[in-house]
Design an enzyme around this catalytic site. Structure first.
Site, PDB file in Angstrom:
ATOM      1  CG  ASN A 116      -0.357   0.001   2.516  1.00 51.61           C
ATOM      2  OD1 ASN A 116       0.735  -0.515   2.687  1.00 51.61           O
ATOM      3  ND2 ASN A 116      -1.021   0.588   3.481  1.00 51.61           N
ATOM      4  CD  GLU A 144       4.226  -0.181  13.257  1.00 50.47           C
ATOM      5  OE1 GLU A 144       2.977  -0.164  13.365  1.00 50.47           O
ATOM      6  OE2 GLU A 144       4.983   0.161  14.173  1.00 50.47           O
ATOM      7  CB  CYS A 153      -2.122   0.377   8.519  1.00 49.62           C
ATOM      8  SG  CYS A 153      -0.645   1.357   8.406  1.00 49.62           S
TER       9      CYS A 153
END
Ligand code: ADP
Length: 478
Positions: free
Chosen positions: A149, A247, A281
């Site tokens: 992403n 993460e 995110c």
């Protein structure tokens, strides 16, 4: 077929299975062919990184500074071209693609500066005639595994501090977006990195990623991606007594209080939930709204959403590009059905739309009348889908905001200093935003979350040293 782009192992470009990189805005557009590495090539890359470590970790701050600076300059000089490549392979709008590329250049610039600011302490011992030195040392080979992403910014914010602090690298980008990763590695290679310091192994997580994760020679692993994968890799890393930084997902709340400036609040929601096609995110996915303004606010969002322009990432008037691929779009659609079956009210969006080119276009979706126990309010969707949850008052809003397994980012829209201050102190998240979208962070300050969102030390800024170095305490008798 275009000449395939190869993997970099020990300073040599090595061949592998050439795989097409497909544009999600136009599936007939092949961005290029990229070689998938084998598990053996990944192991060779680890060996090369291990061999390169002693010399690289002893380079001077100025040598490392010069290379990171050159890389930053080249990324910035090529921002239009690289931003376009990013938009073509990932589907962000061109403005977002160029913005992310500039961010990558800024990160290399920042860590070029950090190379020149090594830290250490010299203390008297509690014992007479003894001195104590506290220094930070490089760790060794760092495995870097990144998601699709943010194809250039996330590799940048892991590679730049790893190099700055004297580590060598085996880097595996997401299989969907090898283009920016390859370009970044090519830039760093030509900027003067010695052979083996930075190795690129493109390909699948189950092959290349697995070889990295299983190797005891990888002294530290930094990963960004989905929650289940990150959790599994953390456990595997613990077995090897390896440093790990993970993460993972988010289910980020954005609270809108009755006293908020509703224009500001709506901008925050539209940006936070839907820009970058909701594929961040830090995206806002739970919009928690005080009952007093609920209907008015939902109507305002619905009006603004209907004007959003979804289309080809490279078209000038596009605000929201395509979803990254067919499987992600199918998953988003499944969540739309799940939301409806749970009794949430679909205010608008969620359907596929056709454009001149064949791509994965979906209108941003908003659910109202949601409760926080619905699956659409608990599971990370990773698409342009947000749920509005009505609440009685601020205390309930805070409780709902914190009632999640995740804890990456949390936002609030309010004009009250009292509530803003209370929320900053009590939101169970690594990052808190007041009158700002939950997504959109600086590069010189820590990034990361709590609970299931993150594991290990923070990323970015000076805090990156926590992960990318190990501390040594040395005693000397005078
Ligand atoms: P995403 O939904 O962002 O693709 P993933 O967690 O599946 O999230 O992937 C993130 C990164 O981790 C990708 O580079 C992927 O190839 C890699 N990956 C996935 N599974 C594994 C695994 N079992 N071991 C190592 N790397 C993996």
């Amino acid at each position: 077929m275009t000449e395939p782009k190869l993997n970099l192992v020990g300073g040599q470009w090595v061949a592998g299975d050439a795989t097409p990189n497909i544009n999600p805005s136009d599936t007939s557009d092949i961005v290029g062919h990229y070689a998938r590495a084998t598990a053996d090539q990944a192991r060779d890359a680890i060996a090369a990184a291990k061999a390169a470590f002693p010399a690289w970790s002893r380079t001077t701050p100025l040598e490392r500074h010069a290379i990171l600076r050159r890389a930053s300059d080249e990324i910035l000089a090529r921002k239009e071209e690289l931003g376009r490549l990013l938009s073509r392979e990932e589907g962000k709008t061109l403005a977002e693609g160029i913005g992310e590329t500039v961010r990558a250049a800024q990160i290399f610039d920042y860590f070029a500066g950090e190379c020149l600011r090594p830290e250490g302490e010299l203390l008297p011992s509690v014992r007479p005639g003894v001195g104590v030195e506290i220094t930070r040392e490089a760790i060794g080979v760092v495995g870097i595994i990144t998601p699709w992403n943010f194809p250039i910014a996330i590799p940048a914010w892991k590679i730049a501090p790893a190099l700055c602090h004297g580590n060598t690298i085996v880097f595996k980008p997401a299989d969907l977006v090898p283009g920016c990763a390859w370009a970044l590695v090519d830039i760093l290679h030509r900027a003067g990195l010695p052979d083996g310091v930075l190795n690129l192994v493109m390909g699948r997580g189950s092959v290349v990623g697995k070889a990295i994760v299983e190797s005891p020679d990888v002294a530290a692993l930094t990963f960004t991606g989905s929650q289940p994968t990150g959790a599994a890799l953390a456990v595997q890393s613990a077995h090897l007594m390896r440093k790990a930084q993970m993460e993972m997902g988010g289910k980020n709340p954005f609270v809108v209080l009755a006293d908020a400036d509703l224009d500001v609040a709506a901008d925050c929601v539209i940006n936070g939930a839907f820009f970058s096609t909701g594929q961040r995110c830090t995206a806002s996915s739970r919009i928690i709204v005080e009952e007093e303004i609920h209907d008015q606010f939902v109507a305002k969002l619905a009006e603004q959403m209907s004007a959003l322009r979804v289309g080809h990432a490279l078209s000038e008037d596009t605000q929201i590009g395509p979803v990254v691929d067919e499987s992600q779009l199918t998953q988003n659609e499944a969540y739309i059905e799940i939301g409806k079956s749970e009794g949430a009210r679909l205010v608008g969006g969620g359907h596929r739309v056709e454009r001149d080119t064949k791509g994965f276009f979906q209108m941003p979706a908003l659910f109202a009348d949601c409760t926080n126990d619905m699956r659409i309010a608990r599971e990370e969707i990773f698409g342009p889908v947000a749920s509005v949850i009505p609440v009685r008052d601020y205390d309930t809003a805070l409780a709902v905001a914190n009632d999640t397994e995740f804890g990456l980012s949390a936002g609030i829209a309010t004009t009250s200093l009292k509530y803003a201050t209370h929320f900053k102190r009590n939101a169970e998240a690594g990052m808190v935003m007041v009158n700002l979208p939950t997504a959109g962070v600086d590069f010189h300050v820590p990034f990361g979350g709590r609970k299931a969102s993150s594991y290990g030390p923070r990323e970015q800024g000076r805090y990156a040293a926590e992960f990318f170095t190990t501390v040594k305490t040395a005693y000397t008798a005078a």
